[in-house]
Design a protein around this motif. Structure first.
Motif, PDB file in Angstrom:
ATOM      1  N   TRP A 104       0.580  -1.396  -0.069  1.00  0.00           N
ATOM      2  CA  TRP A 104       0.042  -0.093   0.048  1.00  0.00           C
ATOM      3  C   TRP A 104       0.884   1.262   0.040  1.00  0.00           C
ATOM      4  O   TRP A 104       0.741   2.233  -0.401  1.00  0.00           O
ATOM      5  N   ALA A 105       2.121   1.247   0.642  1.00  0.00           N
ATOM      6  CA  ALA A 105       3.029   2.456   0.652  1.00  0.00           C
ATOM      7  C   ALA A 105       3.564   2.676  -0.653  1.00  0.00           C
ATOM      8  O   ALA A 105       3.808   3.884  -1.104  1.00  0.00           O
ATOM      9  N   THR A 106       3.436   1.714  -1.533  1.00  0.00           N
ATOM     10  CA  THR A 106       4.046   2.134  -3.003  1.00  0.00           C
ATOM     11  C   THR A 106       3.009   2.552  -3.910  1.00  0.00           C
ATOM     12  O   THR A 106       3.455   2.733  -4.988  1.00  0.00           O
ATOM     13  N   ALA A 107       1.816   2.374  -3.410  1.00  0.00           N
ATOM     14  CA  ALA A 107       0.456   2.664  -4.166  1.00  0.00           C
ATOM     15  C   ALA A 107       0.337   4.279  -4.489  1.00  0.00           C
ATOM     16  O   ALA A 107       0.774   5.067  -3.784  1.00  0.00           O
ATOM     17  N   ALA A 108      -0.120   4.534  -5.834  1.00  0.00           N
ATOM     18  CA  ALA A 108      -0.130   5.908  -6.107  1.00  0.00           C
ATOM     19  C   ALA A 108      -1.358   6.598  -5.651  1.00  0.00           C
ATOM     20  O   ALA A 108      -1.416   7.935  -5.455  1.00  0.00           O
TER      21      ALA A 108
END
Length: 432
Positions: A391-395
């Motif tokens: 989730w931390a890498t989602a835009a």
């Protein structure tokens, strides 16, 4: 006279040295207090940041609509076939209900497109599940809270600034007006987000949850408990109570201590090479993650268990042996029960460390996009820390609060487990 002067000078020098030592001691205490306050300050900043960004993830904006479960749309044949009920056009039911609520002309395509953007694509699953749970609802009208889109949720939570020019805003002025209209009528509210705990992976933040990650973490922790705890305790007992003291056992002890300091990603590489490539276990399976975490946790449990066993006074062993107990009886009837609080504390700390690991799980493929719950440890799954990483890498904007919200859940588990360790130790610890 010179002697009196010398004595006075000596006393003055000694007094100055004493004063200097006291000053140094006060400075040292001050440094210690400042260090503690700094640590507490950083900890408070961390928790404030996480909670400030993540508390809103536990609320989700929903729209209340009167849905008419039209039989001609859901099941025109009336056969109630499972496939027909699953593939019906539930999106149409939600759009028709929202259009009636807002008074939108169905022939106005621009207005219909703007209106459809207010609803999440997850409403299809919501309405489908209602029909599958109770087919008798077909043909009736029911008031249903449907998920709003991620942009609507962001606007309600203040993540989208209303003052931003319409051309650079995700929602146009007409959509904002509809949102205000629904909110004023009580048809649009922020409600407790149960989906955060029960849903699986999703490309839409409003329908994403940690349900699959929680099940995967449970399977992995179960594997660690079943394998690492008995193996670690047995190894510690043998090394501390039965193994002869020679170069071989010294080498084993050194390697155990070294393994406790090995970076966790090395265990991930080991699991990839051995469990997946050599033994052919399925990739992204919770069982493989549990085996890797077992290897990583074993040194911690062994070291903690040996320390707990070593803390038992030698007089306990001598008294048991003196009344005729065997070595095995002495260990299992006297030493092990007295060392159990320390063993449980070390075990829980090892499990806490394993629960928060991410790097070794990334190496064995637990970053899979898994929607359905795994029913066995051999099915594809993910873990809570890995879900946070994805989730931390989602835009998308909505995943920012999902990341912090999942972190709060993970920290909650860690705090509970650490508190359990402290309580168990204080309750069962004996002092001599």
């Amino acid at each position: 006279m010179s002697d009196d002067t010398s004595i006075a000078a000596h006393h003055a020098a000694r007094k100055a040295r004493t004063k200097k030592r006291y000053a140094a001691e006060r400075r040292f205490r001050l440094y210690g207090v400042l260090a503690i306050l700094s640590a507490l300050g950083f900890l408070a900043f961390l928790f404030t940041s996480i909670i400030g960004n993540g508390w809103s993830a536990f609320l989700q904006t929903s729209i209340r609509l009167d849905i008419h479960f039209d039989e001609q749309v859901i099941d025109p044949s009336g056969a109630r076939a499972d496939m027909q009920l699953r593939t019906a056009n539930y999106q149409r039911l939600a759009r028709e209900a929202l259009a009636a609520r807002l008074g939108i002309d169905a022939d106005d395509r621009t207005a219909a497109r703007d209106m459809n953007a207010l609803l999440s694509r997850g409403v299809v699953v919501q309405l489908r599940d209602m029909v599958l749970d109770d087919a008798a609802i077909i043909g009736q009208t029911a008031s249903v809270w449907l998920l709003a889109s991620g942009n609507v949720d962001s606007l309600m939570k203040g993540s989208i600034d209303r003052a931003t020019p319409e051309a650079r805003r995700q929602l146009n002025d007409r959509q904002v007006g509809w949102i205000d209209q629904l909110a004023a009528d009580g048809g649009l509210k922020k409600r407790f987000n149960t989906g955060l705990f029960v849903n699986g992976a999703s490309s839409q933040p409003e329908t994403a949850g940690v349900g699959v990650a929680l099940i995967g973490s449970f399977f992995m922790m179960l594997t660690v408990v079943v394998l690492a705890v008995p193996l670690g305790v047995a190894a510690a007992l043998y090394l501390e109570e039965f193994a002869p003291k020679n170069r071989l056992t010294d080498l084993i002890e050194v390697n155990i201590n070294n393994l406790a300091a090995v970076p966790s990603i090395v265990f991930g590489l080991l699991g990839l090479a051995v469990f997946i490539n050599f033994f052919g276990l399925p990739r992204s399976a919770a069982l493989v993650g549990g085996l890797v975490l077992t290897l990583m946790t074993l040194p911690t449990i062994i070291i903690a268990t040996r320390a707990a066993i070593r803390a038992v006074p030698p007089s306990i062993r001598e008294a048991a042996l003196g009344v005729g107990a065997s070595r095995m009886q002495t260990v299992f009837h006297h030493v092990l029960p007295l060392a159990m609080p320390g063993i449980m504390t070390g075990t829980i700390i090892g499990l806490v460390q394993a629960l928060g690991e991410t790097a070794p799980l990334l190496m064995i493929g637990l970053v899979a996009f898994v929607v359905d719950y795994p029913t066995t440890p051999l099915e594809p799954s993910t873990a809570l820390p890995v879900q946070i990483y994805m989730w931390a890498t989602a835009a998308e904007r909505g995943f920012v609060e999902r990341t912090a919200g999942a972190t709060i859940i993970l920290l909650g588990f860690l705090i509970v487990m650490n508190a359990t360790a402290v309580i168990l130790r204080r309750r069962f610890e004996r002092k001599w």
